[in-house]
Write a protein that holds these residues in place. Sequence first.
Motif, PDB file in Angstrom:
ATOM      1  N   VAL A   1      66.031  42.625 -14.636  1.00 43.27           N
ATOM      2  CA  VAL A   1      67.119  43.648 -15.730  1.00 43.27           C
ATOM      3  C   VAL A   1      68.904  43.577 -15.471  1.00 43.27           C
ATOM      4  O   VAL A   1      69.294  43.620 -14.775  1.00 43.27           O
ATOM      5  CB  VAL A   1      66.841  44.288 -16.053  1.00 43.27           C
ATOM      6  CG1 VAL A   1      67.490  45.447 -17.255  1.00 43.27           C
ATOM      7  CG2 VAL A   1      65.001  45.162 -15.675  1.00 43.27           C
ATOM      8  N   ALA A   2      69.369  42.497 -16.451  1.00 41.51           N
ATOM      9  CA  ALA A   2      70.543  42.023 -16.677  1.00 41.51           C
ATOM     10  C   ALA A   2      71.934  42.983 -17.451  1.00 41.51           C
ATOM     11  O   ALA A   2      71.503  42.440 -19.053  1.00 41.51           O
ATOM     12  CB  ALA A   2      71.302  40.600 -16.620  1.00 41.51           C
ATOM     13  N   PRO A   3      72.447  44.201 -17.192  1.00 36.58           N
ATOM     14  CA  PRO A   3      73.027  44.853 -18.739  1.00 36.58           C
ATOM     15  C   PRO A   3      74.327  44.471 -18.834  1.00 36.58           C
ATOM     16  O   PRO A   3      75.204  43.597 -17.160  1.00 36.58           O
ATOM     17  CB  PRO A   3      72.983  45.935 -17.857  1.00 36.58           C
ATOM     18  CG  PRO A   3      72.630  46.714 -16.792  1.00 36.58           C
ATOM     19  CD  PRO A   3      72.408  44.853 -16.471  1.00 36.58           C
ATOM     20  N   ARG A   4      75.216  43.810 -19.659  1.00 35.46           N
ATOM     21  CA  ARG A   4      75.899  43.204 -20.097  1.00 35.46           C
ATOM     22  C   ARG A   4      77.029  44.000 -19.892  1.00 35.46           C
ATOM     23  O   ARG A   4      77.111  44.934 -19.360  1.00 35.46           O
ATOM     24  CB  ARG A   4      76.525  42.973 -21.517  1.00 35.46           C
ATOM     25  CG  ARG A   4      77.494  42.263 -21.811  1.00 35.46           C
ATOM     26  CD  ARG A   4      77.792  42.043 -23.282  1.00 35.46           C
ATOM     27  NE  ARG A   4      79.046  41.233 -23.056  1.00 35.46           N
ATOM     28  CZ  ARG A   4      80.553  41.515 -23.075  1.00 35.46           C
ATOM     29  NH1 ARG A   4      80.485  42.747 -23.620  1.00 35.46           N
ATOM     30  NH2 ARG A   4      81.753  41.213 -23.052  1.00 35.46           N
ATOM     31  N   ASN A   5      77.908  43.618 -18.497  1.00 37.09           N
ATOM     32  CA  ASN A   5      78.861  44.036 -17.880  1.00 37.09           C
ATOM     33  C   ASN A   5      80.663  43.140 -18.187  1.00 37.09           C
ATOM     34  O   ASN A   5      80.473  42.048 -19.346  1.00 37.09           O
ATOM     35  CB  ASN A   5      78.994  44.434 -16.894  1.00 37.09           C
ATOM     36  CG  ASN A   5      78.869  43.223 -15.648  1.00 37.09           C
ATOM     37  OD1 ASN A   5      79.343  42.384 -15.775  1.00 37.09           O
ATOM     38  ND2 ASN A   5      78.195  43.030 -14.314  1.00 37.09           N
ATOM     39  N   THR A   6      81.873  43.841 -17.798  1.00 36.03           N
ATOM     40  CA  THR A   6      82.480  42.648 -17.879  1.00 36.03           C
ATOM     41  C   THR A   6      82.626  40.674 -18.116  1.00 36.03           C
ATOM     42  O   THR A   6      83.419  39.971 -17.770  1.00 36.03           O
ATOM     43  CB  THR A   6      83.999  43.325 -17.419  1.00 36.03           C
ATOM     44  OG1 THR A   6      84.241  43.520 -16.602  1.00 36.03           O
ATOM     45  CG2 THR A   6      84.481  44.354 -17.737  1.00 36.03           C
ATOM     46  N   GLN A   7      82.264  40.242 -16.275  1.00 37.36           N
ATOM     47  CA  GLN A   7      82.018  39.323 -16.280  1.00 37.36           C
ATOM     48  C   GLN A   7      81.425  38.546 -17.054  1.00 37.36           C
ATOM     49  O   GLN A   7      81.104  37.445 -16.744  1.00 37.36           O
ATOM     50  CB  GLN A   7      81.535  39.345 -14.548  1.00 37.36           C
ATOM     51  CG  GLN A   7      81.744  40.279 -13.832  1.00 37.36           C
ATOM     52  CD  GLN A   7      81.122  40.430 -12.567  1.00 37.36           C
ATOM     53  OE1 GLN A   7      80.387  40.028 -12.563  1.00 37.36           O
ATOM     54  NE2 GLN A   7      81.531  41.418 -11.586  1.00 37.36           N
TER      55      GLN A   7
END
Length: 568
Positions: free
Chosen positions: A529-535
Amino acid sequence: MRFRSLFPYFWLLTLVWHSLVAAAPISVALESDAAIGLYTSFLKDQTSQLKLTDAEAIYKSGKFLQSQSPFLNFGIGSKPVWIHFSVDNPTGVPVTKRLSIETAWLDSIDIYVKHQGINVAEYHLGDSKPFALRPLNSRFFTLDQRFNTGVSDVFLRIETPDPMVVPIYLMNPKMAQHQEIEQGYSYGIIYGFLFALIAYNMTLFIGLRSSRFFFYSLYLTMFMAMNIAYTSHGYQWIWPLSVKWQLWAPPVLMYFYSLSGLLFAIRFLDTKDNSPRIYNAVLWYSAVFGVWLAAAIMMDSQLYALLSAFTFMSLFTIIMLFLGGVSVYSGHKPARYFLLAAIAAMVGAVLTTLSTWGFIPLNNWTFRAVEIGMLIDATLLALALAYQFRVGQEEKIRAEQLAQLDPLTGLNNRRAFYDKTAPLWSMTLRNGRSPSVILLDIDLFKEINDNYGHPHGDKVLVVISNLLKKLIRQADVLARWGGEEFIIYLPETSPQEATTLAERLRSEISNIRVPHSTGETAVTASFGVAPRNTQHATLDSLIATADDFLYHSKQQGRNRVTCSSVSQ
Ligand SMILES: Nc1nc2c(ncn2[C@@H]2O[C@H](COP(=O)(O)OP(=O)(O)OP(=O)(O)O)[C@@H](O)[C@H]2O)c(=O)[nH]1
């Protein structure tokens, strides 16, 4: 059937009527808009040499034949014909009548009016003379003649290689003028309608680049051109000085009308692909008649040119019916409109032919049935084109949809996933709300395949797909990512929400039992599961993170969920 059974009575009536009136002159008092054929008698000039005096002498010796029909008809390529009728003026004062021969394509018409044995008027009309020399500005051969008191004799000599149909009218000039105006309006409607269809379909051709619309426009243009030529509207308004073209235009345009109809038909019905042999036969047939026509033109034989054009056009109507019939039979749906259109055109042509040959009553409707048939034909073909376009569009949409679906599971494929998530991703970048991506992979799927066979593996994939479909939200985008791998894009979803959903999915999958011949298969899956972050500048980078976490779940023993918080 009932109409046909009346034919014998109709003929009997005609004969009785004829024997009563044939010998009688026409009274100038007669106010009728009917053709006067039954008042006439005629002589076919086998030598083509007879002069007026010879014809008069033969008439006086009683050798002219009484006409049996209101319309005289001598067929195509006839010898010259002499026609006689007399006009009685009992009124005591001269009366002017309009004499009109309403077949626009007759080449040569000589008219002699005699009163008490003296030549009182003489006219030389016909297509082979410039339009400007006509006594009246009419597309027919028309003149106003003053008939003195007593009986006048009128002799006409007609010569033409075209079909020699001779409808003669003798009318009050006002009534004739009124009729001509009415006809003018009706032609205005016909040409206006056809012109609008041509312009509209040419626009469609330019816009859609489909040659069907071009051939349809060409077919209607050729019909209009042919009609304008044989009705002499062209001679009257467009080429009044081109005597040669007026003589050659009917056969040439008849050929091109039929040819363009065939080109439209084979394009519309896709005959080249569906029936290549019929396609080749049609092309050969057209070429043979084209050569025949060209040879006739080079030999300066108008008769052969006309024979070739008439034969080509008659067979053309039958070929249109045949092509339409074959196509309907082989299940081509738009061909039903095509066939109906061909039938309408044929019925129109047959009615006109039957009426000019005297088999059915001749009036404005039956004489111009060919034009009415053509209007119905044009309308039905326009409908056929529209129907074909609609079916084509629907098929295209269906093909596009199919190209986006995974055939086994019915889920979005990778391409569809990108298509559907691209706008969501760009919106996310604008409003700053974070999406998450879940990537899941069935555990040890190879073993399922190896132990129970590939079809059973497929069944497992379908069962899991259906479960995923059931458990996600409508706004989420689910796709089959690879063999036994699935992806879910969750718009505006926090890491906690995404992990909760993944956990729920994992648990539900682990409860699945897929039956096979000897028992049931239990199945589990691993999740990243990958939530979006600034990277994550791109969706692919977010998916790559989810893939890393999925790998982590596999490494940790499978049947588990890894999310960012765990890996960091
Ligand atoms: N029945 C079926 N099998 C498929 C399909 N697509 C891929 N596979 C099979 O899925 C199997 C995937 O095997 P692996 O990549 O070794 O992974 P795995 O056995 O699931 O093991 P892990 O992923 O490590 O848990 C291969 O045997 C593929 O042939 C499909 O559409 N139907």
